[in-house]
Design an enzyme around this catalytic site. Structure first.
Site, short mmCIF file in Angstrom:
data_model
loop_
_atom_site.label_atom_id
_atom_site.label_comp_id
_atom_site.label_asym_id
_atom_site.label_seq_id
_atom_site.Cartn_x
_atom_site.Cartn_y
_atom_site.Cartn_z
N PRO A 14 -37.04 -43.41 72.35
CA PRO A 14 -38.34 -42.99 72.91
C PRO A 14 -38.32 -43.08 74.43
O PRO A 14 -37.90 -44.10 74.98
CB PRO A 14 -39.32 -44.01 72.32
CG PRO A 14 -38.59 -44.70 71.22
CD PRO A 14 -37.14 -44.61 71.54
N GLU A 15 -38.73 -42.02 75.09
CA GLU A 15 -38.78 -42.02 76.55
C GLU A 15 -40.24 -42.08 77.00
O GLU A 15 -41.14 -42.15 76.18
CB GLU A 15 -38.05 -40.80 77.09
CG GLU A 15 -36.57 -40.83 76.67
CD GLU A 15 -35.65 -40.10 77.64
OE1 GLU A 15 -35.90 -40.15 78.85
OE2 GLU A 15 -34.69 -39.47 77.17
N HIS B 285 -37.65 -52.48 57.68
CA HIS B 285 -37.49 -52.24 59.12
C HIS B 285 -38.78 -52.47 59.92
O HIS B 285 -38.86 -52.08 61.08
CB HIS B 285 -37.00 -50.81 59.35
CG HIS B 285 -35.63 -50.56 58.78
ND1 HIS B 285 -34.54 -51.33 59.12
CD2 HIS B 285 -35.19 -49.64 57.90
CE1 HIS B 285 -33.48 -50.89 58.45
NE2 HIS B 285 -33.84 -49.86 57.72
N ARG C 229 -33.21 -50.39 64.46
CA ARG C 229 -32.10 -50.97 65.22
C ARG C 229 -32.46 -52.27 65.94
O ARG C 229 -31.60 -52.93 66.49
CB ARG C 229 -31.55 -49.93 66.20
CG ARG C 229 -30.97 -48.74 65.43
CD ARG C 229 -30.37 -47.70 66.34
NE ARG C 229 -29.22 -48.20 67.08
CZ ARG C 229 -28.57 -47.49 67.99
NH1 ARG C 229 -28.96 -46.27 68.27
NH2 ARG C 229 -27.55 -48.00 68.62
N ARG D 203 -29.11 -44.28 98.67
CA ARG D 203 -28.24 -44.41 97.50
C ARG D 203 -27.04 -43.48 97.58
O ARG D 203 -27.20 -42.29 97.83
CB ARG D 203 -29.03 -44.08 96.21
CG ARG D 203 -30.20 -44.99 95.97
CD ARG D 203 -29.76 -46.44 95.80
NE ARG D 203 -30.92 -47.30 95.66
CZ ARG D 203 -31.50 -47.58 94.50
NH1 ARG D 203 -31.01 -47.08 93.40
NH2 ARG D 203 -32.56 -48.35 94.45
#
Ligand SMILES: [Zn+2]
Length: 271
Positions: free
Chosen positions: A2-3, A89, A107, A151
């Site tokens: 998920p972003e 889960h 997970r 950077r």
């Protein structure tokens, strides 16, 4: 994984409904990435005031303390008036007077952490290094350019690091760099200001498009058991190795950058 757009859509799916709810019971499954940090019984009777978001953390504000919630690699949240018994889960459930909030996470890289305040050492460890929010006014092209000037790493890796601007994960970084015409391997400090301005606009566009898409699939997203909740963007480059660029028909290339796949068009995206 998920972003940011998925996390924000998750937040919107239950924030208003849970505000004002009283916690009745907390059930834990197997250990998550980090421990809860308190005896769950001490949370009974607490009231949920609001649900905010910082980066990919959902910040559940209680009348005393906060719960910091992260979906990790495979987590999804459900909030419903009643839910079936915990599955194998399901590793966190908070039953409230308005329904149950459940974290499903096969997970177990997700986490729910209780902290007394956001200035608490554990909260700061998780939240302090986060860059500006890409969909808020603090993300402006001039400051973005100044930060990138410091950077020397590749722009793709600088975006993924999340300490300049937060929540631009692998898919959205690849897509934004394509829209801006910038090769992902380009050193961040070598990108001219006009190109940084294009990248800034592309990041906002890509995330807003994903949010809009997520809004329209909200029902499926919040009710689907075990779904990671990806919004299937109409990707220009992501996961399209070997397929023709939608602009110039050159085959899209895939490379590895810092253990992550990067996709780009060698013609449309200049170093
Ligand atoms: Zn192209």
């Amino acid at each position: 994984m998920p972003e940011l757009p998925e996390v924000e859509v998750t937040r919107r799916s239950f924030a208003e409904r849970i505000a004002g709810a009283d916690i009745e019971c907390i059930q834990l499954g197997k250990p998550l990435r980090w421990p809860l940090g308190c005896d769950p019984a001490t949370l009974v009777g607490r009231r949920v005031l609001a649900v905010q978001r910082r980066g990919k953390y959902l910040l559940v504000q209680l009348d005393a303390g906060w719960l910091l919630l992260h979906l990790g690699m495979s987590g999804s949240l459900q909030f419903a008036p009643s839910l079936p018994a915990l599955g194998v889960h399901d590793h966190f459930e908070m039953r409230t007077s308005r329904g149950s909030l459940r974290l499903h996470d096969p997970r177990r890289f997700g986490a729910v952490v209780h902290v007394p305040g956001l200035d608490d050492a554990r909260a700061r460890k998780l939240l302090d290094g986060l860059g500006v929010e890409p969909l808020e006014a603090g993300f402006d092209p001039q400051a973005f350019h100044r930060s990138l000037q410091k950077r020397r790493a590749s722009i793709k890796q600088v975006l993924l690091a999340g300490d300049i601007v937060v929540g631009v994960g692998n898919i959205y970084a690849s897509e934004a760099l394509f829209l801006a015409g910038i090769r992902p391997t380009t050193r961040a400090d070598r990108i001219s200001r006009p190109r940084v301005e294009r990248l800034h606009r592309a990041i906002v566009d890509v995330l807003q498009r994903a949010l809009a898409l997520g809004g329209s699939t909200l029902r499926d997203f919040s009710s689907a058991e075990g779904q990671s909740g990806y919004f299937q963007l109409d990707a220009r480059v992501y996961d399209r190795a070997g397929e023709p660029c939608r602009v110039c028909a050159t085959p899209i290339r895939a490379i590895r950058q810092g253990q992550r796949s990067t996709f780009y068009c060698p013609l449309c995206q200049r170093p």
